[in-house]
Enzyme design. Sequence first.
Site, PDB file in Angstrom:
ATOM      1  N   CYS A 189       0.807  -1.214   0.000  1.00 12.33           N
ATOM      2  CA  CYS A 189       0.000   0.000   0.000  1.00 12.33           C
ATOM      3  C   CYS A 189       0.851   1.281   0.000  1.00 12.33           C
ATOM      4  CB  CYS A 189      -0.974  -0.079   1.168  1.00 12.33           C
ATOM      5  SG  CYS A 189      -2.460   0.854   0.866  1.00 12.33           S
ATOM      6  N   GLU A 247      -1.142  -8.629   5.670  1.00 12.80           N
ATOM      7  CA  GLU A 247      -0.837  -8.812   7.102  1.00 12.80           C
ATOM      8  C   GLU A 247      -2.099  -8.800   7.950  1.00 12.80           C
ATOM      9  OE1 GLU A 247      -0.513  -6.126   5.375  1.00 12.80           O
ATOM     10  OE2 GLU A 247      -0.988  -4.354   6.571  1.00 12.80           O
ATOM     11  N   HIS A 282      -3.585  -5.443   1.952  1.00 15.44           N
ATOM     12  CA  HIS A 282      -2.920  -5.670   3.256  1.00 15.44           C
ATOM     13  C   HIS A 282      -2.915  -7.154   3.642  1.00 15.44           C
ATOM     14  CE1 HIS A 282      -2.369  -1.471   4.583  1.00 15.44           C
ATOM     15  NE2 HIS A 282      -3.368  -1.262   3.735  1.00 15.44           N
TER      16      HIS A 282
HETATM   17  N1  GLN Z   1      -3.734   6.301   0.864  1.00 10.15           N
HETATM   18  C1  GLN Z   1      -2.531   6.109   1.628  1.00 10.15           C
HETATM   19  C2  GLN Z   1      -1.392   6.971   1.068  1.00 10.15           C
HETATM   20  O1  GLN Z   1      -1.568   7.691   0.142  1.00 10.15           O
HETATM   21  C3  GLN Z   1      -2.104   4.645   1.619  1.00 10.15           C
HETATM   22  C4  GLN Z   1      -3.113   3.837   2.372  1.00 10.15           C
HETATM   23  C5  GLN Z   1      -2.558   2.594   3.012  1.00 10.15           C
HETATM   24  O2  GLN Z   1      -1.335   2.395   3.086  1.00 10.15           O
HETATM   25  N2  GLN Z   1      -3.439   1.775   3.536  1.00 10.15           N
HETATM   26  O3  GLN Z   1      -0.324   6.931   1.583  1.00 10.15           O
END
Ligand code: GLN
Length: 206
Positions: free
Chosen positions: A87, A186, A184
């Site tokens: 992410c 995890e 995610h």
């Molecule tokens: N939207 C977040 C960002 O721009 C990332 C979201 C996440 O890591 N769950 O950093």
Amino acid sequence: MRTPPVTFPMNIGVLALQGDFEAHQRALEELGVKAFQVRSQADFERADALVMPGGESTTMLRILDEEKLEEPLLALAKAGKPILATCAGVILLARETRSPSQRCFGLLDVAVVRNGYGRQLDSSIRRLEPAPAAAGRLGSEPIECVFIRAPIICEAGPAVATLLADGDTPVLVEQGPILGITFHPELTSDRRIHQLFVDKVKASLQ
Ligand code: GLN
């Protein structure tokens, strides 16, 4: 899914500046790998591999800059050590970050749109089947994917393999030693993706 513990010694560091690092540490420990938290140059130097968790990429970028940790991170990547980025981690590694645009490290040849699923789909859980090419390493059972304000990978270069996709959108990609995941792993009990990473780390040390 139960996996036998790893007996091969390895030092996996989990970037612990902000975000979801403890859940990654627990996931690795379930696989028998003792993971440690990375907060300093010395931590980067003793890591055989790095996990970059989800969280808030703008904040992570700021802390990396303030703590002068960008160089050690780039050195780890340049040494070819495996990186698992989820992410916000993918947003930092991308070659281009859009909406809003933000500096990124260009270590993973993808362009990403931040919060690409929009507000109404801020968070969602989808069950996705591994791509046929990945079945040997991930099996064919669907993987439960938890997306939280996730980025969308909107472009991927030729060196980037898609191991899992949501329609046409890659959600788990691999480029050499790097795994980039927009959801995610995890946060669920399925350890196939962390196991895939542990296997890559093991192969890199042999
Ligand atoms: N939207 C977040 C960002 O721009 C990332 C979201 C996440 O890591 N769950 O950093």
